[in-house]
Design a protein around this motif. Structure first.
Motif, PDB file in Angstrom:
ATOM      1  N   SER A  42      37.270  -0.092 -69.399  1.00  0.00           N
ATOM      2  CA  SER A  42      37.608   1.184 -70.048  1.00  0.00           C
ATOM      3  C   SER A  42      38.697   1.025 -71.106  1.00  0.00           C
ATOM      4  O   SER A  42      38.858   1.889 -71.967  1.00  0.00           O
ATOM      5  N   LYS A  43      39.454  -0.053 -71.048  1.00  0.00           N
ATOM      6  CA  LYS A  43      40.523  -0.253 -72.033  1.00  0.00           C
ATOM      7  C   LYS A  43      40.039  -1.012 -73.268  1.00  0.00           C
ATOM      8  O   LYS A  43      40.821  -1.286 -74.173  1.00  0.00           O
ATOM      9  N   ILE A  44      38.746  -1.357 -73.322  1.00  0.00           N
ATOM     10  CA  ILE A  44      38.195  -2.095 -74.463  1.00  0.00           C
ATOM     11  C   ILE A  44      37.550  -1.110 -75.432  1.00  0.00           C
ATOM     12  O   ILE A  44      36.596  -0.408 -75.074  1.00  0.00           O
ATOM     13  N   THR A  89      55.380  -4.534 -74.064  1.00  0.00           N
ATOM     14  CA  THR A  89      53.949  -4.461 -73.799  1.00  0.00           C
ATOM     15  C   THR A  89      53.197  -5.043 -74.982  1.00  0.00           C
ATOM     16  O   THR A  89      53.729  -5.178 -76.084  1.00  0.00           O
ATOM     17  N   TYR A  90      51.940  -5.392 -74.738  1.00  0.00           N
ATOM     18  CA  TYR A  90      51.127  -5.928 -75.830  1.00  0.00           C
ATOM     19  C   TYR A  90      49.709  -5.384 -75.755  1.00  0.00           C
ATOM     20  O   TYR A  90      49.229  -4.981 -74.695  1.00  0.00           O
ATOM     21  N   SER A  91      49.071  -5.381 -76.905  1.00  0.00           N
ATOM     22  CA  SER A  91      47.648  -5.102 -77.029  1.00  0.00           C
ATOM     23  C   SER A  91      47.080  -6.176 -77.933  1.00  0.00           C
ATOM     24  O   SER A  91      47.831  -6.913 -78.580  1.00  0.00           O
ATOM     25  N   LEU A  92      45.774  -6.290 -77.992  1.00  0.00           N
ATOM     26  CA  LEU A  92      45.229  -7.339 -78.847  1.00  0.00           C
ATOM     27  C   LEU A  92      43.870  -6.975 -79.413  1.00  0.00           C
ATOM     28  O   LEU A  92      43.129  -6.185 -78.836  1.00  0.00           O
ATOM     29  N   THR A  93      43.589  -7.558 -80.571  1.00  0.00           N
ATOM     30  CA  THR A  93      42.277  -7.480 -81.201  1.00  0.00           C
ATOM     31  C   THR A  93      41.629  -8.846 -81.086  1.00  0.00           C
ATOM     32  O   THR A  93      42.220  -9.854 -81.464  1.00  0.00           O
ATOM     33  N   ALA A 113      37.822  -4.612 -79.920  1.00  0.00           N
ATOM     34  CA  ALA A 113      36.727  -5.454 -80.401  1.00  0.00           C
ATOM     35  C   ALA A 113      36.330  -4.953 -81.775  1.00  0.00           C
ATOM     36  O   ALA A 113      36.432  -3.757 -82.063  1.00  0.00           O
ATOM     37  N   ILE A 114      35.870  -5.856 -82.647  1.00  0.00           N
ATOM     38  CA  ILE A 114      35.529  -5.449 -84.013  1.00  0.00           C
ATOM     39  C   ILE A 114      34.053  -5.106 -84.162  1.00  0.00           C
ATOM     40  O   ILE A 114      33.621  -4.704 -85.245  1.00  0.00           O
ATOM     41  N   SER A 115      33.291  -5.255 -83.092  1.00  0.00           N
ATOM     42  CA  SER A 115      31.866  -4.906 -83.127  1.00  0.00           C
ATOM     43  C   SER A 115      31.409  -4.623 -81.704  1.00  0.00           C
ATOM     44  O   SER A 115      32.091  -4.967 -80.730  1.00  0.00           O
ATOM     45  N   ALA A 116      30.238  -4.005 -81.587  1.00  0.00           N
ATOM     46  CA  ALA A 116      29.678  -3.766 -80.263  1.00  0.00           C
ATOM     47  C   ALA A 116      29.375  -5.090 -79.567  1.00  0.00           C
ATOM     48  O   ALA A 116      29.578  -5.239 -78.356  1.00  0.00           O
ATOM     49  N   PHE A 117      28.894  -6.064 -80.332  1.00  0.00           N
ATOM     50  CA  PHE A 117      28.651  -7.393 -79.769  1.00  0.00           C
ATOM     51  C   PHE A 117      29.949  -7.974 -79.225  1.00  0.00           C
ATOM     52  O   PHE A 117      29.983  -8.518 -78.114  1.00  0.00           O
ATOM     53  N   GLY A 118      31.030  -7.871 -80.005  1.00  0.00           N
ATOM     54  CA  GLY A 118      32.310  -8.395 -79.555  1.00  0.00           C
ATOM     55  C   GLY A 118      32.767  -7.732 -78.263  1.00  0.00           C
ATOM     56  O   GLY A 118      33.280  -8.386 -77.356  1.00  0.00           O
TER      57      GLY A 118
END
Length: 424
Positions: free
Chosen positions: A220-222, A170-174, A201-206
């Motif tokens: 929901s997974k973000i 499995t994978y996840s990502l930033t 995400a590294i910010s709310a904008f992202g």
């Protein structure tokens, strides 16, 4: 395998055996690691390891950088490159996957083919992604790893997505931006989000941009997990003082690439130098260095602007300590870690009102200006030079408290760890 711990009691007997928690074992994958401008990935890995994670470092290719920081050199010795130039080994790995599980092999080929048909990548590159995915699956299975966390939604996420079809991986990502958000359809961003176990995400904008290009069923997974400042910058601070010439120093820390707006900064420096005595130290390197050197010479700024190249963490720390403010006139960004580092040290920041930057920088902590405006940049630089030291200290202290509250790496990484543990 779990370990056991036994301690001798005061009466000489041993306590009952108590299982110790085995380290949580995961892999990390990015396109180039280590990389001088990606110290935030190193900080994150080291913070996880302080939490008893065991992280296998994997990179698509080796960095061409000459490392200025011993920490990067150390990371380089612990990192394995999937694309190592050994074509025979890569082909042999693919053949092994075909023999082991033809069905999984052709499923993975289907993902690679879809990347070619629907994406912006050529056939040769998509073939390389498939071969790299075979190497990734082999390495993870050999080491008994089940989950890989990927930084950047570009080619490393494509490789991890293909590899997830080859085995029990499995994978996840930033996602950081701006690259992912510049070509979301070509990079098949929505599909990568759908297949990932979670997305950071590294910010709310992202997060809003990831939501923009993904199915609402996947929102929901973000999660937002903010990058953090290196402990060196968080815990070793000296207030701004009046020290003569160093009191008029501005510092920029950035890769010398078009998106960082450095040419605009030098143009602004030429205007500011007409009325104010100051020094601009630009720390970083990149493809635009020759152009910038020519621009500095054309404006006669050799005594005003210094191109210092890449420096190690401690040298950057010293340069920021000797400055009045950090200036970063970027045209495109995610949320630069150097902004967190400057604020953590109590230095105000001049930055552009793009992406996640206004979530951290405002009039209380610096100057937020329109991207691409040389006039606004000149005015902000002059303001940083003439603002009384006491006011700069107050702005810096507000910024420091803001970073301590929201960008302490050891406070933020546990949120990521909670998401990773069930998958390891």
């Amino acid at each position: 395998m779990t370990r056991v711990a036994r301690e001798e009691r005061r009466d000489g007997r041993l306590t009952p055996e108590v299982p110790e928690q085995a380290p949580t074992r995961i892999a990390y994958l990015t396109n180039v690691y280590p990389k001088i401008s990606h110290s935030f990935i190193r900080n994150e890995i080291l913070a996880l390891e302080r939490m008893d994670f065991e992280v296998t470092r994997l990179t698509i290719r080796r960095s061409p950088d000459a490392f200025a920081d011993p920490a990067d050199e150390e990371e380089n010795t612990h990192t394995t490159a999937l694309l190592d130039g050994n074509l025979v080994a890569m082909l042999w790995s693919a053949i092994g996957r075909l023999v082991k599980s033809p069905r999984a092999f052709f499923k993975a080929m289907g993902v690679a083919a879809a990347t070619f048909r629907r994406g912006s990548q050529g056939l040769v590159r998509c073939t390389a992604y498939f071969l790299e995915a075979c190497r990734l699956a082999d390495r993870m299975e050999r080491d008994g790893l089940r989950h890989v966390h990927v930084h950047f939604g570009t080619n490393p996420a494509t490789v991890a997505r293909i590899a997830s079809r080859l085995g029990a991986i499995t994978y996840s990502l930033t996602m950081h931006g701006p690259d992912e958000f510049d070509a979301p359809e070509g990079l098949q961003l929505g599909t990568k989000v759908a297949d990932a176990r979670f997305v950071i995400a590294i910010s709310a904008f992202g997060r809003s941009q990831i939501m923009r290009w993904s199915d609402p069923a996947d929102w929901s997974k973000i999660a937002v997990v903010r990058c953090g400042s290196d402990p060196l910058f968080m815990h070793h601070v000296t207030p701004i003082v009046d020290t003569g010439l160093t009191d008029n120093t501005l510092v920029c820390v950035a890769r010398l690439s078009p998106q960082k707006g450095i040419m605009l900064l030098i143009e602004a420096a030429a205007i500011v130098a007409q009325t104010h005595e100051f020094h601009l130290n630009i720390i970083g390197d990149g493809p635009m260095r020759a152009e910038l050197e020519a621009q500095i010479e054309a404006h006669g700024l050799e005594d005003v602007v210094t191109l210092s190249g890449w420096l190690d963490r401690r040298s950057i720390w010293r340069e920021l300590l000797a400055s009045r403010a950090l200036v970063l006139p970027s045209f495109a960004e995610g949320l630069p870690v150097v902004i967190m580092e400057a604020l953590a040290m109590g230095r105000p920041v001049i930055a552009t009102a793009i992406s996640g930057i206004p979530e951290l920088v405002d009039r209380e902590t610096g100057w937020v200006i329109p991207a691409g405006s040389v006039t606004a940049l000149v005015n902000a630089m002059i303001a940083a030079l003439v603002t009384p030291t006491e006011q700069l200290r107050a702005m810096g202290e507000t910024g420091r408290q803001r970073v301590r509250a929201g960008h302490d790496i050891d406070e933020n990484v546990p949120d990521l760890a909670d998401l990773l543990r069930p998958l390891a």
